[in-house]
Write an enzyme that holds these catalytic residues in place. Structure first.
Site, PDB file in Angstrom:
ATOM      1  N   SER A 149       0.859  -1.186   0.000  1.00  0.00           N
ATOM      2  CA  SER A 149       0.000   0.000   0.000  1.00  0.00           C
ATOM      3  C   SER A 149       0.895   1.236   0.000  1.00  0.00           C
ATOM      4  O   SER A 149       2.065   1.150   0.409  1.00  0.00           O
ATOM      5  CB  SER A 149      -0.854  -0.007   1.277  1.00  0.00           C
ATOM      6  OG  SER A 149      -1.492   1.243   1.464  1.00  0.00           O
ATOM      7  N   TYR A 162      -2.345  -1.199  10.333  1.00  0.00           N
ATOM      8  CA  TYR A 162      -2.345  -1.379   8.874  1.00  0.00           C
ATOM      9  C   TYR A 162      -1.001  -0.930   8.288  1.00  0.00           C
ATOM     10  O   TYR A 162      -0.395  -1.642   7.481  1.00  0.00           O
ATOM     11  CB  TYR A 162      -3.508  -0.579   8.271  1.00  0.00           C
ATOM     12  CG  TYR A 162      -3.697  -0.796   6.782  1.00  0.00           C
ATOM     13  CD1 TYR A 162      -4.328  -1.940   6.304  1.00  0.00           C
ATOM     14  CD2 TYR A 162      -3.245   0.134   5.858  1.00  0.00           C
ATOM     15  CE1 TYR A 162      -4.503  -2.145   4.945  1.00  0.00           C
ATOM     16  CE2 TYR A 162      -3.419  -0.055   4.493  1.00  0.00           C
ATOM     17  CZ  TYR A 162      -4.050  -1.198   4.044  1.00  0.00           C
ATOM     18  OH  TYR A 162      -4.223  -1.406   2.692  1.00  0.00           O
TER      19      TYR A 162
HETATM   20  P1  NAD Z   1     -11.299  -6.079  -0.730  1.00  0.00           P
HETATM   21  O1  NAD Z   1     -11.864  -6.026   0.638  1.00  0.00           O
HETATM   22  O2  NAD Z   1     -12.151  -5.737  -1.891  1.00  0.00           O
HETATM   23  O3  NAD Z   1     -10.645  -7.516  -1.005  1.00  0.00           O
HETATM   24  C1  NAD Z   1      -9.903  -8.187  -0.038  1.00  0.00           C
HETATM   25  C2  NAD Z   1     -10.182  -9.681  -0.177  1.00  0.00           C
HETATM   26  O4  NAD Z   1      -9.349 -10.371   0.771  1.00  0.00           O
HETATM   27  C3  NAD Z   1     -11.636 -10.052   0.138  1.00  0.00           C
HETATM   28  O5  NAD Z   1     -12.161 -10.867  -0.881  1.00  0.00           O
HETATM   29  C4  NAD Z   1     -11.539 -10.799   1.452  1.00  0.00           C
HETATM   30  O6  NAD Z   1     -12.542 -11.773   1.623  1.00  0.00           O
HETATM   31  C5  NAD Z   1     -10.143 -11.405   1.334  1.00  0.00           C
HETATM   32  N1  NAD Z   1      -9.613 -11.797   2.626  1.00  0.00           N
HETATM   33  C6  NAD Z   1      -9.654 -11.094   3.786  1.00  0.00           C
HETATM   34  N2  NAD Z   1      -9.102 -11.816   4.767  1.00  0.00           N
HETATM   35  C7  NAD Z   1      -8.710 -13.002   4.228  1.00  0.00           C
HETATM   36  C8  NAD Z   1      -8.099 -14.152   4.740  1.00  0.00           C
HETATM   37  N3  NAD Z   1      -7.760 -14.254   6.035  1.00  0.00           N
HETATM   38  N4  NAD Z   1      -7.813 -15.171   3.902  1.00  0.00           N
HETATM   39  C9  NAD Z   1      -8.178 -15.101   2.596  1.00  0.00           C
HETATM   40  N5  NAD Z   1      -8.778 -14.040   2.055  1.00  0.00           N
HETATM   41  C10 NAD Z   1      -9.049 -13.001   2.864  1.00  0.00           C
HETATM   42  O7  NAD Z   1     -10.051  -5.103  -0.664  1.00  0.00           O
HETATM   43  P2  NAD Z   1      -9.028  -4.593  -1.800  1.00  0.00           P
HETATM   44  O8  NAD Z   1      -9.084  -3.135  -1.760  1.00  0.00           O
HETATM   45  O9  NAD Z   1      -9.185  -5.317  -3.076  1.00  0.00           O
HETATM   46  O10 NAD Z   1      -7.682  -5.049  -1.102  1.00  0.00           O
HETATM   47  C11 NAD Z   1      -6.753  -5.926  -1.749  1.00  0.00           C
HETATM   48  C12 NAD Z   1      -5.364  -5.604  -1.221  1.00  0.00           C
HETATM   49  O11 NAD Z   1      -5.022  -4.279  -1.635  1.00  0.00           O
HETATM   50  C13 NAD Z   1      -5.275  -5.598   0.302  1.00  0.00           C
HETATM   51  O12 NAD Z   1      -4.063  -6.196   0.700  1.00  0.00           O
HETATM   52  C14 NAD Z   1      -5.304  -4.132   0.644  1.00  0.00           C
HETATM   53  O13 NAD Z   1      -4.677  -3.855   1.882  1.00  0.00           O
HETATM   54  C15 NAD Z   1      -4.554  -3.548  -0.535  1.00  0.00           C
HETATM   55  N6  NAD Z   1      -4.776  -2.116  -0.768  1.00  0.00           N
HETATM   56  C16 NAD Z   1      -6.036  -1.643  -1.028  1.00  0.00           C
HETATM   57  C17 NAD Z   1      -6.194  -0.280  -1.239  1.00  0.00           C
HETATM   58  C18 NAD Z   1      -7.540   0.320  -1.520  1.00  0.00           C
HETATM   59  O14 NAD Z   1      -7.653   1.565  -1.500  1.00  0.00           O
HETATM   60  N7  NAD Z   1      -8.568  -0.452  -1.809  1.00  0.00           N
HETATM   61  C19 NAD Z   1      -5.098   0.583  -1.199  1.00  0.00           C
HETATM   62  C20 NAD Z   1      -3.840   0.064  -0.928  1.00  0.00           C
HETATM   63  C21 NAD Z   1      -3.695  -1.299  -0.727  1.00  0.00           C
END
Ligand code: NAD
Length: 263
Positions: A149, A162
């Protein structure tokens, strides 16, 4: 996306395991890898969401399977890798996108919330890699893309656990890149800025903000908008592709200029 718009079609015969593939960035990555010719194993705790993504891929003519698994559990990570190899015969690419957010200062974070955030976001990558890497070595190499991130590189307010987890992902990526380069395994990470997925809405709720106001604030960056999960998936695909054959230990910031400077 039409076939002409696909940037890398060189994934035929490649097998990709994508954690967190049921939603957001993981889902967009699963779809893009499948559109680019890869066979895709979607691993997630969200069984309904995972099954839907697999069906979407199959409806487009791609090959995919869903494996229910919690990345914090060693046995489930091992099972996910075994099932992927059973389904598709090999494992070349691992995308670690499973993640959760917890918004709060240290004082607002319980020990349980700290442990869970670190377990999913950091230990989950350790475990998935631990079982995927031996398969990659056996197959002659591979590529791992971890989703960190912007908050793995710069601090954010009320995001202590986080930020700690995502900073850990950046240096875990670099350490693994050193350890496994001689085995022809490249390890890179993507640092997305605010991206329009369900996670952003969860953050708004945790902070007690209206979702609309929170999303508008998150879009306040040089490019004036949120990223899309598809845009992040393109960078994941690039790092896993032959186009990135000399790139390992790299940190690719994909954030509409959010971390570009203070001016
Ligand atoms: P999201 O919530 O849409 O997807 C996350 C997925 O991870 C979900 O399907 C959830 O069920 C799954 N998950 C959660 N815990 C789990 C576990 N213990 N085992 C298996 N699966 C699990 O979120 P996203 O935004 O797509 O996030 C994806 C990645 O991107 C994450 O690592 C997040 O920290 C990172 N990220 C997101 C953003 C943002 O703004 N959305 C920004 C920077 C980084």
């Amino acid at each position: 996306m039409s076939k002409n718009e696909i940037p890398f079609e060189g994934f035929h015969g490649k097998v990709a395991l994508i954690t967190g593939g049921a939603s957001g960035i993981g889902r967009a990555s699963a779809l893009l890898f499948a559109q680019s010719g890869a066979e895709v194993a979607v691993v997630d705790v969200d069984e309904a969401g995972g099954a839907t993504v697999v069906q979407e891929i199959k409806d487009e003519g791609g090959k995919a399977c869903f494996i229910a698994g919690d990345v914090t559990q060693a046995a489930e990570c091992r099972w996910a890798v075994e099932e992927t190899v059973k389904a598709f015969g090999n494992l070349h690419i691992l995308v670690n996108s499973a993640g959760i957010v917890h918004r709060g200062t240290i004082l607002e974070t319980s020990e349980k919330e700290w442990d869970r955030t670190l377990a999913v976001n950091l230990k989950g990558i350790f475990l998935a890699c631990k079982y995927a890497i031996p398969e990659m070595i056996q197959g002659g190499g591979g590529a791992i893309v971890n989703i960190s991130s912007g908050w793995g590189l710069a601090g954010g307010r009320q995001a202590a656990a986080y930020c700690a987890s995502k900073g850990g992902v950046v240096l875990l990526t670099k350490a693994m890149a050193l350890d496994h380069a001689h085995q022809n395994i490249r390890v890179n990470c993507v640092c997305p800025g605010d991206t329009d997925t369900p996670m952003l809405r969860t953050e708004a709720r945790q902070l007690g903000f209206s979702v609309e106001k929170f999303l508008a604030g998150a879009a306040d960056r040089p490019m004036g908008r949120l990223g899309t999960p598809e845009e992040i998936a393109q960078s994941v695909l690039f790092l896993a592709s032959e186009a990135a054959s000399y790139i390992t230990g790299a940190v690719l910031v994909v954030d509409g200029g959010g971390l570009a400077g203070t001016g």
